[in-house]
Design a protein around this motif. Structure first.
Motif, PDB file in Angstrom:
ATOM      1  N   CYS A 191       0.850  -1.191   0.000  1.00 34.98           N
ATOM      2  CA  CYS A 191       0.000   0.000   0.000  1.00 34.98           C
ATOM      3  C   CYS A 191       0.885   1.241   0.000  1.00 34.98           C
ATOM      4  N   ILE A 192       0.612   2.149  -0.939  1.00 36.50           N
ATOM      5  CA  ILE A 192       1.370   3.392  -0.999  1.00 36.50           C
ATOM      6  C   ILE A 192       0.413   4.562  -1.193  1.00 36.50           C
ATOM      7  N   ASN A 193       0.598   5.599  -0.402  1.00 32.91           N
ATOM      8  CA  ASN A 193      -0.189   6.828  -0.506  1.00 32.91           C
ATOM      9  C   ASN A 193       0.770   7.967  -0.817  1.00 32.91           C
ATOM     10  N   ILE A 194       0.772   8.408  -2.076  1.00 31.88           N
ATOM     11  CA  ILE A 194       1.642   9.508  -2.520  1.00 31.88           C
ATOM     12  C   ILE A 194       0.797  10.664  -3.040  1.00 31.88           C
ATOM     13  N   ALA A 195      -0.399  10.807  -2.498  1.00 31.85           N
ATOM     14  CA  ALA A 195      -1.313  11.864  -2.929  1.00 31.85           C
ATOM     15  C   ALA A 195      -0.827  13.237  -2.457  1.00 31.85           C
ATOM     16  N   PHE A 196      -1.340  14.285  -3.115  1.00 34.27           N
ATOM     17  CA  PHE A 196      -1.053  15.676  -2.733  1.00 34.27           C
ATOM     18  C   PHE A 196       0.445  15.970  -2.761  1.00 34.27           C
ATOM     19  N   ASN A 197       1.076  15.613  -3.869  1.00 34.14           N
ATOM     20  CA  ASN A 197       2.475  15.970  -4.103  1.00 34.14           C
ATOM     21  C   ASN A 197       2.571  16.701  -5.435  1.00 34.14           C
ATOM     22  N   ASN A 198       3.755  16.730  -6.020  1.00 39.76           N
ATOM     23  CA  ASN A 198       3.968  17.402  -7.305  1.00 39.76           C
ATOM     24  C   ASN A 198       4.618  16.431  -8.291  1.00 39.76           C
ATOM     25  N   LEU A 199       4.113  15.215  -8.330  1.00 36.53           N
ATOM     26  CA  LEU A 199       4.695  14.168  -9.165  1.00 36.53           C
ATOM     27  C   LEU A 199       4.202  14.280 -10.599  1.00 36.53           C
ATOM     28  N   HIS A 200       5.139  14.345 -11.550  1.00 39.16           N
ATOM     29  CA  HIS A 200       4.797  14.373 -12.962  1.00 39.16           C
ATOM     30  C   HIS A 200       4.828  12.984 -13.582  1.00 39.16           C
ATOM     31  N   TRP A 201       5.513  12.064 -12.957  1.00 37.22           N
ATOM     32  CA  TRP A 201       5.616  10.696 -13.475  1.00 37.22           C
ATOM     33  C   TRP A 201       5.957   9.754 -12.323  1.00 37.22           C
ATOM     34  N   LEU A 202       5.801   8.473 -12.584  1.00 33.26           N
ATOM     35  CA  LEU A 202       6.240   7.428 -11.674  1.00 33.26           C
ATOM     36  C   LEU A 202       7.440   6.739 -12.307  1.00 33.26           C
ATOM     37  N   PRO A 203       8.455   6.388 -11.523  1.00 36.91           N
ATOM     38  CA  PRO A 203       9.634   5.751 -12.104  1.00 36.91           C
ATOM     39  C   PRO A 203       9.292   4.377 -12.690  1.00 36.91           C
ATOM     40  N   GLU A 204      10.066   3.956 -13.675  1.00 38.62           N
ATOM     41  CA  GLU A 204       9.810   2.668 -14.318  1.00 38.62           C
ATOM     42  C   GLU A 204       9.864   1.511 -13.321  1.00 38.62           C
ATOM     43  N   ASN A 205      10.759   1.601 -12.349  1.00 36.52           N
ATOM     44  CA  ASN A 205      10.888   0.515 -11.373  1.00 36.52           C
ATOM     45  C   ASN A 205       9.701   0.431 -10.421  1.00 36.52           C
ATOM     46  N   PHE A 206       8.847   1.435 -10.460  1.00 43.42           N
ATOM     47  CA  PHE A 206       7.597   1.363  -9.684  1.00 43.42           C
ATOM     48  C   PHE A 206       6.788   0.134 -10.086  1.00 43.42           C
ATOM     49  N   THR A 207       6.905  -0.257 -11.341  1.00 44.54           N
ATOM     50  CA  THR A 207       6.132  -1.395 -11.842  1.00 44.54           C
ATOM     51  C   THR A 207       6.673  -2.735 -11.355  1.00 44.54           C
ATOM     52  N   LEU A 208       7.799  -2.718 -10.631  1.00 51.12           N
ATOM     53  CA  LEU A 208       8.373  -3.952 -10.082  1.00 51.12           C
ATOM     54  C   LEU A 208       7.883  -4.228  -8.668  1.00 51.12           C
ATOM     55  N   LEU A 209       6.971  -3.389  -8.175  1.00 49.74           N
ATOM     56  CA  LEU A 209       6.387  -3.620  -6.837  1.00 49.74           C
ATOM     57  C   LEU A 209       5.298  -4.685  -6.967  1.00 49.74           C
ATOM     58  N   LYS A 210       5.707  -5.921  -7.033  1.00 48.64           N
ATOM     59  CA  LYS A 210       4.809  -7.021  -7.373  1.00 48.64           C
ATOM     60  C   LYS A 210       3.721  -7.251  -6.336  1.00 48.64           C
ATOM     61  N   ASN A 211       3.937  -6.810  -5.102  1.00 46.96           N
ATOM     62  CA  ASN A 211       2.944  -7.022  -4.046  1.00 46.96           C
ATOM     63  C   ASN A 211       2.010  -5.834  -3.850  1.00 46.96           C
ATOM     64  N   LEU A 212       2.178  -4.789  -4.658  1.00 47.59           N
ATOM     65  CA  LEU A 212       1.382  -3.574  -4.473  1.00 47.59           C
ATOM     66  C   LEU A 212      -0.081  -3.832  -4.814  1.00 47.59           C
ATOM     67  N   ARG A 213      -0.960  -3.561  -3.865  1.00 44.96           N
ATOM     68  CA  ARG A 213      -2.392  -3.756  -4.060  1.00 44.96           C
ATOM     69  C   ARG A 213      -3.178  -2.456  -4.060  1.00 44.96           C
ATOM     70  N   ILE A 214      -2.691  -1.446  -3.350  1.00 46.17           N
ATOM     71  CA  ILE A 214      -3.432  -0.189  -3.213  1.00 46.17           C
ATOM     72  C   ILE A 214      -2.484   0.963  -3.492  1.00 46.17           C
ATOM     73  N   CYS A 215      -2.854   1.790  -4.452  1.00 49.87           N
ATOM     74  CA  CYS A 215      -2.020   2.938  -4.826  1.00 49.87           C
ATOM     75  C   CYS A 215      -2.902   4.183  -4.907  1.00 49.87           C
ATOM     76  N   ASP A 216      -2.585   5.183  -4.095  1.00 50.35           N
ATOM     77  CA  ASP A 216      -3.261   6.475  -4.164  1.00 50.35           C
ATOM     78  C   ASP A 216      -2.248   7.505  -4.645  1.00 50.35           C
ATOM     79  N   ALA A 217      -2.379   7.882  -5.911  1.00 50.81           N
ATOM     80  CA  ALA A 217      -1.522   8.916  -6.498  1.00 50.81           C
ATOM     81  C   ALA A 217      -2.360  10.111  -6.935  1.00 50.81           C
ATOM     82  N   SER A 218      -3.470  10.336  -6.273  1.00 50.32           N
ATOM     83  CA  SER A 218      -4.359  11.444  -6.622  1.00 50.32           C
ATOM     84  C   SER A 218      -3.736  12.781  -6.258  1.00 50.32           C
ATOM     85  N   ASN A 219      -4.263  13.852  -6.872  1.00 54.24           N
ATOM     86  CA  ASN A 219      -3.819  15.212  -6.593  1.00 54.24           C
ATOM     87  C   ASN A 219      -2.319  15.383  -6.826  1.00 54.24           C
TER      88      ASN A 219
END
Length: 269
Positions: A52-80
């Motif tokens: 589970c990762i909550n990265i909401a309310f930041n200034n992210l323009h992209w997610l790194p390519e290695n983000f896709t290697l988080l094989k156990n990730l079930r919940i992602c909040d990248a809103s705002n």
């Protein structure tokens, strides 16, 4: 099992560093919202146990390519944030069940129907023009209002939208944005006026701003994640029923240990 709370800090970059507790292999939940982050570390995949990762309310323009290697990730909040595209191999996140991307700058989607476990999808207030009907049908909860998508607001879609908003306790506008059209006289791009539309599905800019302000929170607002007493020792997020700013839900009976931020992350030079 570990949790790391980074909220209320003011950071622009994170670096996954060596940790004497070896928590990189055990960290389950990372709360890094409202931090002024402009980037995530390229080696975020070293948090191999993250679900589970909550990265909401930041200034992210992209997610790194290695983000896709988080094989156990079930919940992602990248809103705002200001995300405009997905990592190339985003569809490798096969465990993903909840994805929150409201208030970003997305114009296209990957073929998310390939994520067989995905059941909650929040795309509210982006710049999308199309969405796959099969994707809509496969979701338990979905909201894609305030895009440029033309669709029939059938009862089934309405129920899925209402279910998501009620669970997250959000007040939002219904309908879609009107597409900007070039002006013949000035050769400039202008928004169509409210009077040009008889349908309530098209919204004035000031109306959109009013409702978005209700749907988002200021940087000074207190998040429930900031309260260390909020999550009891036996609680971690679980799929489907978690909120992006969130509910506590039981996942395991393993004890929870909290470590200082600087044992796990340090500012990039």
């Amino acid at each position: 099992m570990f949790k790391t709370f980074l909220s209320t800090c003011r950071l622009t970059h994170l670096t996954v560093a060596d940790c004497k507790f070896d928590c990189k292999n055990t960290l389950k939940t990372l709360i890094a919202h409202n931090l002024y982050l402009s980037a995530l570390p390229d080696n975020i995949n070293e948090l191999s146990a993250l679900n589970c990762i909550n990265i909401a309310f930041n200034n992210l323009h992209w997610l790194p390519e290695n983000f896709t290697l988080l094989k156990n990730l079930r919940i992602c909040d990248a809103s705002n944030n200001v995300l405009s595209y997905f990592p190339l191999n985003f569809l490798q996140l096969n465990s993903l069940s909840e994805l929150y991307l409201a208030h970003n700058c997305l114009t296209v989607l990957p073929n998310l129907i390939e994520l067989k476990n995905l059941r909650v999808l929040d795309l509210y207030n982006n710049s999308l023009e199309t969405i796959d009907k099969q994707l809509i049908d496969s979701m338990l909860e979905i909201d894609f209002d305030l895009n440029y998508i033309e669709y029939d607001d059938c009862d089934l879609i309405l129920k899925k939208k209402v279910r998501l908003r009620e669970r997250l306790n959000l007040t939002r506008l219904d309908g879609q944005k009107s597409k900007p059209t070039p002006s013949i006289e000035t050769n400039s791009v202008t928004s169509q006026s409210w009077e040009d539309h008889e349908s309530d599905d098209y919204l004035e800019d000031d109306q959109i701003v009013e409702y978005i302000e209700r749907d988002t929170k200021s940087e000074s607002d207190v998040e429930i994640w900031d309260d260390v007493n909020y999550l009891d020792d036996n609680f971690l997020p679980s799929p489907i029923s978690i909120q992006p700013r969130f509910e506590k839900l039981k996942l395991s009976s393993s004890p929870v240990y909290e470590y200082d931020l600087y044992e796990i992350f340090k500012d990039a030079d």
